[in-house]
Enzyme design. Sequence first.
Site, mmCIF file in Angstrom:
data_model
loop_
_atom_site.group_PDB
_atom_site.id
_atom_site.type_symbol
_atom_site.label_atom_id
_atom_site.label_comp_id
_atom_site.label_asym_id
_atom_site.label_seq_id
_atom_site.Cartn_x
_atom_site.Cartn_y
_atom_site.Cartn_z
ATOM 1 N N CYS A 34 0.853 -1.181 0.000
ATOM 2 C CA CYS A 34 0.000 0.000 0.000
ATOM 3 C C CYS A 34 0.894 1.238 0.000
ATOM 4 C CB CYS A 34 -0.902 -0.002 1.231
ATOM 5 S SG CYS A 34 -1.856 1.524 1.420
ATOM 6 N N ASP A 41 -0.577 -5.627 0.311
ATOM 7 C CA ASP A 41 -1.868 -5.853 -0.333
ATOM 8 C C ASP A 41 -1.757 -7.173 -1.093
ATOM 9 O OD1 ASP A 41 -3.458 -3.655 0.368
ATOM 10 O OD2 ASP A 41 -2.532 -2.398 -1.165
ATOM 11 N N VAL A 56 3.171 -15.229 -23.653
ATOM 12 C CA VAL A 56 4.042 -14.974 -22.508
ATOM 13 C C VAL A 56 4.476 -16.314 -21.907
ATOM 14 C CG1 VAL A 56 2.189 -14.740 -20.781
ATOM 15 C CG2 VAL A 56 4.377 -13.578 -20.432
#
Length: 118
Positions: A34, A41, A56
Site C-alpha cells: 500500500c 496488499d 508470454v
Amino acid sequence: MSTEPSKTLETFENPNPERDYTIRMEIPEFTCLCPKTGQPDFATLNLEYIPERHCVELKSLKLYIWSYRDVGGFHEALTNQILGDLVAATQPRYMKLTAHFNVRGGIWTTVEAEHHGR
C-alpha cells in the site's frame, strides 16, 4: 533462467497465429505494498488474452509478478502497469487483466484493464 524476481517478460512464438484462441491464467499470489501505509496488499490476477505472434512464458511471468512484492502503488496504477508491460511484450490481439484485491478497510477492490489490438 533465474529464480529471482525480475521485470523481464519472456515470450515464445504463437504455435497457431492463424487462429483466434483465448489463453486464461489465474495468478493467486500477487502481493504489493500500500503506498499510504506500506502494508502488504494481496490480490488474485486473472489474465485473458488472444495472442498475435507471441505468448508470454509462464516462469518469466511468475518472476515478473514476484517483482511487485516490495513495490508500493495504488491498485489502479499497478493493474494498468502490469497490463502495459504484458502488452508491450506480447502485442496481443486482445488482452484483459482483472485484479481482485483482498479486503482493505472493509472494501473489496476489483480493477479491470483491457487492451484491444489489431
